[in-house]
Write a protein that holds these residues in place. Structure first.
Motif, PDB file in Angstrom:
ATOM      1  N   THR A  45       0.849  -1.188   0.000  1.00  0.00           N
ATOM      2  CA  THR A  45       0.000   0.000   0.000  1.00  0.00           C
ATOM      3  C   THR A  45       0.889   1.244   0.000  1.00  0.00           C
ATOM      4  O   THR A  45       2.090   1.168   0.274  1.00  0.00           O
ATOM      5  CB  THR A  45      -0.906   0.037   1.243  1.00  0.00           C
ATOM      6  OG1 THR A  45      -0.085   0.234   2.413  1.00  0.00           O
ATOM      7  CG2 THR A  45      -1.693  -1.259   1.388  1.00  0.00           C
ATOM      8  N   ALA A  46       0.277   2.383  -0.285  1.00  0.00           N
ATOM      9  CA  ALA A  46       1.027   3.638  -0.257  1.00  0.00           C
ATOM     10  C   ALA A  46       1.615   3.882   1.125  1.00  0.00           C
ATOM     11  O   ALA A  46       2.757   4.336   1.260  1.00  0.00           O
ATOM     12  CB  ALA A  46       0.120   4.799  -0.665  1.00  0.00           C
ATOM     13  N   PHE A  47       0.838   3.571   2.161  1.00  0.00           N
ATOM     14  CA  PHE A  47       1.333   3.776   3.525  1.00  0.00           C
ATOM     15  C   PHE A  47       2.515   2.856   3.816  1.00  0.00           C
ATOM     16  O   PHE A  47       3.508   3.272   4.419  1.00  0.00           O
ATOM     17  CB  PHE A  47       0.219   3.529   4.536  1.00  0.00           C
ATOM     18  CG  PHE A  47       0.667   3.668   5.961  1.00  0.00           C
ATOM     19  CD1 PHE A  47       0.904   4.917   6.513  1.00  0.00           C
ATOM     20  CD2 PHE A  47       0.889   2.543   6.754  1.00  0.00           C
ATOM     21  CE1 PHE A  47       1.332   5.047   7.825  1.00  0.00           C
ATOM     22  CE2 PHE A  47       1.315   2.664   8.056  1.00  0.00           C
ATOM     23  CZ  PHE A  47       1.544   3.919   8.604  1.00  0.00           C
ATOM     24  N   GLN A  48       2.437   1.598   3.407  1.00  0.00           N
ATOM     25  CA  GLN A  48       3.547   0.673   3.636  1.00  0.00           C
ATOM     26  C   GLN A  48       4.811   1.130   2.925  1.00  0.00           C
ATOM     27  O   GLN A  48       5.913   1.056   3.489  1.00  0.00           O
ATOM     28  CB  GLN A  48       3.147  -0.728   3.166  1.00  0.00           C
ATOM     29  CG  GLN A  48       2.104  -1.390   4.050  1.00  0.00           C
ATOM     30  CD  GLN A  48       1.597  -2.688   3.445  1.00  0.00           C
ATOM     31  OE1 GLN A  48       1.948  -3.047   2.312  1.00  0.00           O
ATOM     32  NE2 GLN A  48       0.752  -3.389   4.179  1.00  0.00           N
ATOM     33  N   ARG A  49       4.674   1.607   1.711  1.00  0.00           N
ATOM     34  CA  ARG A  49       5.849   2.069   0.971  1.00  0.00           C
ATOM     35  C   ARG A  49       6.479   3.296   1.632  1.00  0.00           C
ATOM     36  O   ARG A  49       7.714   3.411   1.706  1.00  0.00           O
ATOM     37  CB  ARG A  49       5.473   2.363  -0.487  1.00  0.00           C
ATOM     38  CG  ARG A  49       5.113   1.108  -1.280  1.00  0.00           C
ATOM     39  CD  ARG A  49       4.946   1.402  -2.750  1.00  0.00           C
ATOM     40  NE  ARG A  49       3.766   2.195  -3.037  1.00  0.00           N
ATOM     41  CZ  ARG A  49       2.551   1.692  -3.252  1.00  0.00           C
ATOM     42  NH1 ARG A  49       2.354   0.376  -3.167  1.00  0.00           N
ATOM     43  NH2 ARG A  49       1.528   2.480  -3.536  1.00  0.00           N
ATOM     44  N   SER A  50       5.646   4.192   2.140  1.00  0.00           N
ATOM     45  CA  SER A  50       6.192   5.363   2.832  1.00  0.00           C
ATOM     46  C   SER A  50       6.875   4.958   4.127  1.00  0.00           C
ATOM     47  O   SER A  50       7.907   5.522   4.502  1.00  0.00           O
ATOM     48  CB  SER A  50       5.081   6.383   3.117  1.00  0.00           C
ATOM     49  OG  SER A  50       4.167   5.896   4.075  1.00  0.00           O
ATOM     50  N   GLU A  51       6.335   3.954   4.830  1.00  0.00           N
ATOM     51  CA  GLU A  51       6.965   3.457   6.049  1.00  0.00           C
ATOM     52  C   GLU A  51       8.288   2.773   5.751  1.00  0.00           C
ATOM     53  O   GLU A  51       9.265   2.932   6.487  1.00  0.00           O
ATOM     54  CB  GLU A  51       6.020   2.483   6.772  1.00  0.00           C
ATOM     55  CG  GLU A  51       5.000   3.148   7.649  1.00  0.00           C
ATOM     56  CD  GLU A  51       5.635   3.879   8.807  1.00  0.00           C
ATOM     57  OE1 GLU A  51       6.134   3.224   9.744  1.00  0.00           O
ATOM     58  OE2 GLU A  51       5.652   5.120   8.779  1.00  0.00           O
ATOM     59  N   ALA A  52       8.342   2.000   4.675  1.00  0.00           N
ATOM     60  CA  ALA A  52       9.595   1.335   4.292  1.00  0.00           C
ATOM     61  C   ALA A  52      10.672   2.374   3.990  1.00  0.00           C
ATOM     62  O   ALA A  52      11.834   2.216   4.400  1.00  0.00           O
ATOM     63  CB  ALA A  52       9.359   0.434   3.086  1.00  0.00           C
ATOM     64  N   TRP A  53      10.310   3.437   3.301  1.00  0.00           N
ATOM     65  CA  TRP A  53      11.267   4.495   2.992  1.00  0.00           C
ATOM     66  C   TRP A  53      11.732   5.196   4.261  1.00  0.00           C
ATOM     67  O   TRP A  53      12.922   5.493   4.423  1.00  0.00           O
ATOM     68  CB  TRP A  53      10.640   5.480   2.020  1.00  0.00           C
ATOM     69  CG  TRP A  53      11.541   6.634   1.693  1.00  0.00           C
ATOM     70  CD1 TRP A  53      11.422   7.926   2.123  1.00  0.00           C
ATOM     71  CD2 TRP A  53      12.724   6.602   0.893  1.00  0.00           C
ATOM     72  NE1 TRP A  53      12.441   8.703   1.650  1.00  0.00           N
ATOM     73  CE2 TRP A  53      13.264   7.907   0.882  1.00  0.00           C
ATOM     74  CE3 TRP A  53      13.378   5.595   0.189  1.00  0.00           C
ATOM     75  CZ2 TRP A  53      14.419   8.226   0.186  1.00  0.00           C
ATOM     76  CZ3 TRP A  53      14.530   5.914  -0.504  1.00  0.00           C
ATOM     77  CH2 TRP A  53      15.035   7.213  -0.502  1.00  0.00           C
ATOM     78  N   ARG A  54      10.792   5.448   5.183  1.00  0.00           N
ATOM     79  CA  ARG A  54      11.158   6.108   6.444  1.00  0.00           C
ATOM     80  C   ARG A  54      12.145   5.249   7.233  1.00  0.00           C
ATOM     81  O   ARG A  54      13.143   5.760   7.761  1.00  0.00           O
ATOM     82  CB  ARG A  54       9.903   6.367   7.281  1.00  0.00           C
ATOM     83  CG  ARG A  54      10.177   7.099   8.596  1.00  0.00           C
ATOM     84  CD  ARG A  54       8.934   7.175   9.463  1.00  0.00           C
ATOM     85  NE  ARG A  54       8.475   5.863   9.891  1.00  0.00           N
ATOM     86  CZ  ARG A  54       8.993   5.203  10.930  1.00  0.00           C
ATOM     87  NH1 ARG A  54      10.008   5.722  11.621  1.00  0.00           N
ATOM     88  NH2 ARG A  54       8.513   4.024  11.267  1.00  0.00           N
ATOM     89  N   LEU A  55      11.876   3.947   7.328  1.00  0.00           N
ATOM     90  CA  LEU A  55      12.780   3.061   8.061  1.00  0.00           C
ATOM     91  C   LEU A  55      14.160   3.017   7.421  1.00  0.00           C
ATOM     92  O   LEU A  55      15.177   2.996   8.112  1.00  0.00           O
ATOM     93  CB  LEU A  55      12.179   1.651   8.123  1.00  0.00           C
ATOM     94  CG  LEU A  55      10.940   1.475   9.009  1.00  0.00           C
ATOM     95  CD1 LEU A  55      10.347   0.088   8.824  1.00  0.00           C
ATOM     96  CD2 LEU A  55      11.278   1.716  10.466  1.00  0.00           C
ATOM     97  N   SER A 169      -0.808  10.706   4.539  1.00  0.00           N
ATOM     98  CA  SER A 169      -1.370  10.896   5.872  1.00  0.00           C
ATOM     99  C   SER A 169      -1.674  12.354   6.179  1.00  0.00           C
ATOM    100  O   SER A 169      -2.119  12.667   7.281  1.00  0.00           O
ATOM    101  CB  SER A 169      -0.407  10.353   6.931  1.00  0.00           C
ATOM    102  OG  SER A 169       0.859  10.993   6.821  1.00  0.00           O
ATOM    103  N   GLU A 170      -1.422  13.263   5.214  1.00  0.00           N
ATOM    104  CA  GLU A 170      -1.691  14.672   5.487  1.00  0.00           C
ATOM    105  C   GLU A 170      -3.190  14.896   5.649  1.00  0.00           C
ATOM    106  O   GLU A 170      -4.014  14.158   5.109  1.00  0.00           O
ATOM    107  CB  GLU A 170      -1.141  15.556   4.359  1.00  0.00           C
ATOM    108  CG  GLU A 170      -1.930  15.526   3.057  1.00  0.00           C
ATOM    109  CD  GLU A 170      -1.630  14.335   2.182  1.00  0.00           C
ATOM    110  OE1 GLU A 170      -2.250  14.205   1.114  1.00  0.00           O
ATOM    111  OE2 GLU A 170      -0.775  13.522   2.583  1.00  0.00           O
ATOM    112  N   ARG A 171      -3.517  15.952   6.401  1.00  0.00           N
ATOM    113  CA  ARG A 171      -4.924  16.273   6.651  1.00  0.00           C
ATOM    114  C   ARG A 171      -5.307  17.497   5.833  1.00  0.00           C
ATOM    115  O   ARG A 171      -4.813  18.581   6.085  1.00  0.00           O
ATOM    116  CB  ARG A 171      -5.170  16.526   8.143  1.00  0.00           C
ATOM    117  CG  ARG A 171      -5.000  15.277   8.990  1.00  0.00           C
ATOM    118  CD  ARG A 171      -5.280  15.550  10.461  1.00  0.00           C
ATOM    119  NE  ARG A 171      -5.205  14.322  11.227  1.00  0.00           N
ATOM    120  CZ  ARG A 171      -6.231  13.492  11.403  1.00  0.00           C
ATOM    121  NH1 ARG A 171      -7.391  13.777  10.870  1.00  0.00           N
ATOM    122  NH2 ARG A 171      -6.096  12.394  12.108  1.00  0.00           N
ATOM    123  N   SER A 172      -6.173  17.307   4.860  1.00  0.00           N
ATOM    124  CA  SER A 172      -6.660  18.412   4.042  1.00  0.00           C
ATOM    125  C   SER A 172      -8.016  18.017   3.466  1.00  0.00           C
ATOM    126  O   SER A 172      -8.361  16.825   3.378  1.00  0.00           O
ATOM    127  CB  SER A 172      -5.680  18.734   2.907  1.00  0.00           C
ATOM    128  OG  SER A 172      -5.651  17.680   1.968  1.00  0.00           O
TER     129      SER A 172
END
Length: 271
Positions: A45-55, A169-172
């Protein structure tokens, strides 16, 4: 002058048309991806990919645990617990519960106003303390710690899945509107059972821990199909803030909330 205005109008029209075509293309892309999920399990998912990059950036390594478990291989206890904890009306609603969104918005407005009052009072007290010091003792004041408003969500399971699959995860308002559009796509093209299956296999249960199978093995050393009612309820309690609870998954708060979830599970019939 008229010619210049006409050229400007033409540029504006072309820009508007380009934006509309881009938005329409993006929606068609999301629609095709959702339709494919009816028969193909999403790999990430998009969230998983962003988490992998952050780690990778923060720790120079990716510690990851995820293994797909078909719907039949996920304990009914976990399905009931997650629905009871996250979205009691999951089986009946069309993807969005507008009254829940309205209540969450009102609570968030109140929380932000409360945080603003506390921060203003802290700044006033800090300024008063600085003013009472002798001129020779005065220094650049350290800004007081600011209180952050505790934001709550009114999202259904389908909305959470829409956000995790494709969005940030941004809020808009724009991001929320896109989330609702994708939510209706999911509800129109996938069954409730398939939505819940994808959600339980992709949701975060700790840093680098994704999906029911990984969570069951990480916290209880069993497969997702062998989770009992209490273990399932504890995992459900962790979902809103898994990184906060992963250090103490058996804390008094988690156990207490799990008891409440267990009391509700009997009224839930998984799809």
């Amino acid at each position: 002058m008229n010619a210049a205005l006409a050229r400007l109008g033409g540029h504006v029209w072309r820009l508007g048309a380009l934006i509309l075509v881009s938005v329409a293309a993006l929606q068609l892309y999301f629609l095709a991806r959702v339709a494919l999920m009816a028969v193909v399990d999403p790999q990430s998912t998009a969230f998983q990919r962003s988490e992998a990059w952050r780690l990778l950036v923060e720790k120079n390594r990716i510690e990851w645990s995820q293994q797909w478990a078909d719907y039949e291989r996920i304990s009914p206890n976990l399905k009931r617990a997650v629905i009871a904890s996250e979205d009691a009306g999951f089986a009946d609603h069309s993807g969005v519960q507008w009254d829940a969104i309205e209540r969450a918005w009102e609570r968030n407005q109140q929380a932000e106003a409360r945080a603003a009052r506390i921060n203003a009072e802290r700044e006033r007290r800090a300024a008063a303390r600085q003013g009472r010091r002798p001129p020779s003792a005065q220094a650049t004041p350290k800004p007081p710690a600011r209180v952050q408003a505790k934001v709550v969500g009114g999202s259904t399971i389908t909305q959470q899945l829409a956000k995790n699959l494709f969005l940030g995860s941004e809020r808009s308002l724009a991001r929320k509107a896109q989330e609702i559009v994708v939510t209706f796509m999911l509800e129109s093209l996938l069954s409730k059972q398939r939505i819940l299956e994808i959600y339980l296999n992709s949701v975060e249960w700790g840093e680098g821990v994704f999906g029911a199978e990984a969570a069951a093995r990480h916290y209880f050393h069993v497969g997702a199909d062998r989770l009992g009612a209490r273990a399932a309820a504890q995992l459900a309690v962790m979902l809103p803030a898994p990184k906060r609870f992963e250090k103490r998954p058996h804390s008094a708060y988690v156990i207490g909330r799990a008891g409440t979830v267990m009391a509700r599970m009997g009224a839930v019939e998984p799809p």
